[in-house]
Design a protein around this motif. Structure first.
Motif, PDB file in Angstrom:
ATOM      1  N   TRP A  78       0.835  -1.201   0.000  1.00  0.00           N
ATOM      2  CA  TRP A  78       0.000   0.000   0.000  1.00  0.00           C
ATOM      3  C   TRP A  78       0.874   1.257   0.000  1.00  0.00           C
ATOM      4  N   VAL A  79       1.944   1.246   0.791  1.00  0.00           N
ATOM      5  CA  VAL A  79       2.859   2.390   0.817  1.00  0.00           C
ATOM      6  C   VAL A  79       3.484   2.584  -0.562  1.00  0.00           C
ATOM      7  N   ARG A  80       3.889   1.491  -1.203  1.00  0.00           N
ATOM      8  CA  ARG A  80       4.467   1.602  -2.557  1.00  0.00           C
ATOM      9  C   ARG A  80       3.446   2.187  -3.529  1.00  0.00           C
ATOM     10  N   GLU A  81       2.183   1.789  -3.423  1.00  0.00           N
ATOM     11  CA  GLU A  81       1.131   2.343  -4.281  1.00  0.00           C
ATOM     12  C   GLU A  81       0.996   3.841  -4.066  1.00  0.00           C
ATOM     13  N   GLN A  82       1.050   4.267  -2.806  1.00  0.00           N
ATOM     14  CA  GLN A  82       0.926   5.683  -2.496  1.00  0.00           C
ATOM     15  C   GLN A  82       2.100   6.463  -3.093  1.00  0.00           C
ATOM     16  N   GLU A  83       3.279   5.897  -3.005  1.00  0.00           N
ATOM     17  CA  GLU A  83       4.457   6.546  -3.589  1.00  0.00           C
ATOM     18  C   GLU A  83       4.325   6.650  -5.096  1.00  0.00           C
ATOM     19  N   HIS A  84       3.829   5.587  -5.720  1.00  0.00           N
ATOM     20  CA  HIS A  84       3.692   5.563  -7.174  1.00  0.00           C
ATOM     21  C   HIS A  84       2.604   6.532  -7.646  1.00  0.00           C
ATOM     22  N   ALA A  85       1.563   6.729  -6.845  1.00  0.00           N
ATOM     23  CA  ALA A  85       0.445   7.591  -7.232  1.00  0.00           C
ATOM     24  C   ALA A  85       0.732   9.064  -6.974  1.00  0.00           C
ATOM     25  N   ASP A  86       1.807   9.392  -6.276  1.00  0.00           N
ATOM     26  CA  ASP A  86       2.135  10.768  -5.933  1.00  0.00           C
ATOM     27  C   ASP A  86       3.058  11.352  -7.002  1.00  0.00           C
ATOM     28  N   SER A  87       2.670  12.470  -7.570  1.00  0.00           N
ATOM     29  CA  SER A  87       3.442  13.056  -8.664  1.00  0.00           C
ATOM     30  C   SER A  87       4.826  13.515  -8.220  1.00  0.00           C
TER      31      SER A  87
END
Length: 100
Positions: free
Chosen positions: A68-77
């Motif tokens: 989930w943390v990796r997803e958040q990092e990937h979704a943040d510009s």
């Protein structure tokens, strides 16, 4: 050693207790308050959780939190150059708009 690294070290050593985290432990691992996780759960936001056992305790899987943390990092510009609007090619105006 931080709480996150100690939990990760425990998990990597194969201890079953660190495979599933309580709300309190998950909040500590993520650097959030337990209240934030409860609010996110109520709103169906945040990391996936589930109820375990006869008492229905809310639990989190350590590997799911990391994903989930990796997803958040990937979704943040700011951490994903592909999403940064300054890296987008300039758009041309259509001739319809220029002639009006």
């Amino acid at each position: 050693m931080s709480a996150r690294s100690s939990l990760a070290a425990t998990a990597s050593s194969g201890a079953k207790s660190a495979t599933f985290l309580t709300v309190k432990d998950a909040a500590e691992y993520l650097g959030l308050s337990p209240h934030t996780l409860y609010v996110w759960r109520h709103r169906r936001q945040g990391p996936p959780s589930f109820r375990m056992g006869p008492r229905g305790r809310v639990m989190y899987r350590l590997e799911v939190l990391d994903a989930w943390v990796r997803e958040q990092e990937h979704a943040d510009s700011r951490s994903n150059p592909a999403l940064n609007p300054f890296n987008a090619p300039p758009q041309e105006r259509s001739s319809r708009l220029l002639s009006a």
